[in-house]
Write an enzyme that holds these catalytic residues in place. Structure first.
Site, PDB file in Angstrom:
ATOM      1  CG  ASP A 113      -1.737   1.212   1.427  1.00 40.67           C
ATOM      2  OD1 ASP A 113      -1.602   2.160   0.631  1.00 40.67           O
ATOM      3  OD2 ASP A 113      -2.532   1.242   2.378  1.00 40.67           O
ATOM      4  CB  VAL A 114       1.799   3.732  -2.619  1.00 43.94           C
ATOM      5  CG1 VAL A 114       2.241   2.711  -3.662  1.00 43.94           C
ATOM      6  CG2 VAL A 114       0.431   4.310  -2.948  1.00 43.94           C
TER       7      VAL A 114
ATOM      8  CG  ASN B 140      -0.152   4.317 -12.739  1.00 42.10           C
ATOM      9  OD1 ASN B 140      -0.713   5.021 -13.571  1.00 42.10           O
ATOM     10  ND2 ASN B 140      -0.681   3.172 -12.307  1.00 42.10           N
TER      11      ASN B 140
ATOM     12  CE1 TYR C 217      -7.369  10.784  -9.557  1.00 44.27           C
ATOM     13  CE2 TYR C 217      -7.630  12.575 -11.130  1.00 44.27           C
ATOM     14  CZ  TYR C 217      -7.145  11.323 -10.811  1.00 44.27           C
ATOM     15  OH  TYR C 217      -6.428  10.606 -11.746  1.00 44.27           O
TER      16      TYR C 217
ATOM     17  CB  ALA D  76      -4.525  14.394  -4.539  1.00 44.55           C
TER      18      ALA D  76
END
Length: 248
Positions: free
Chosen positions: A64-65, A91, A156, A159
């Site tokens: 989990d990044v 990505n 979104y 971020a």
């Protein structure tokens, strides 16, 4: 071969755009470290199998990044397996729609964790190895929503705008170490994230795109490849817009 033997870590590469990027790099001779989350393991394993069929080295690294410990463990395992990390493609991403005046902090936190904290953690974790070897290419996947106002994309877009800031400052801090850091800002791409929307929503979006269609994942992957290859060493701190003319 434009990325021959370059060890490339691509986050969120089990499907969609990440998979297209992995396939493109594989055809150019890269060694692939494929990252995805555990709930997508089966699909990611299928992607790794397809990459190996192309005759390249490919391994899956689940993490989990947005989790610092998992990112550090992933980078450690990639270095143990391949000996170096030459290219990082940030990505991995998720999307939650919502109007700002009706904002949901839970959605905000989830999107920020994956789309901005994730690239930060991955970048800071691989940079020491890149700085030591005096070579690195980092490509961040931003978005057209960071370049123009699109109603309903508050979490979104914010971020992805922050990711552009991270791109530019990281580029400035590492330019003298043989490391470039750039971003691509794709428009709407023909992936499951977009094609799952109702048909009337899709048609409404396409009507606003001068080219008159969504991008194919391969079209974005080719731009990422350009920014990651050796010959792009004088390109850093840049944002490449790939949006079919959607600038408004």
């Amino acid at each position: 071969m434009r990325t021959k033997d370059r060890v490339t870590l691509i986050t969120g590469a089990g499907q969609g755009l990440g998979k297209a990027i992995a396939m493109t790099f594989a055809r150019e001779g890269a060694k692939l470290a494929i990252n995805d989350v555990r709930f997508n393991e089966n699909q990611a394993l299928e992607t790794v199998a397809e990459l190996r069929e192309l005759g390249v080295e490919a391994e899956l690294f689940l993490a989990d990044v947005s989790n610092e410990a998992e990112v550090e463990e992933m980078a450690k395992k990639v270095l143990e397996r391949f000996g170096r990390i030459d290219i990082l493609v940030n990505n991995a991403g998720i999307n939650r729609d919502g109007l700002v005046h009706k904002g949901d902090k839970t959605k905000w936190d989830a999107v920020m964790a994956v789309n901005l904290t994730g690239p930060f953690l991955c970048t800071k974790t691989v940079l020491p190895a890149m700085r030591q070897q005096k070579y690195g290419r980092i490509v961040n996947i931003s978005s057209v929503t960071a370049r123009t106002g699109v109603a309903g994309t508050g979490y979104y877009a914010t971020a992805k705008t922050g990711l552009i800031g991270l791109t530019k400052i990281t580029a400035a801090e590492n330019a003298n170490k043989g490391i470039t850091v750039n971003a691509v800002a794709p428009g709407y791409i023909k992936t499951s994230m977009m094609t799952n929307y109702p048909e009337d929503v899709i048609n409404g979006i396409i009507a606003k795109i001068p080219v008159g269609r969504f991008a194919e994942p391969q079209e974005i992957a080719e731009a990422v490849l350009f920014l990651a290859e050796d010959s792009s060493g004088y390109v850093t701190g840049s944002v490449l817009d790939i949006n079919g003319g959607f600038h408004f």
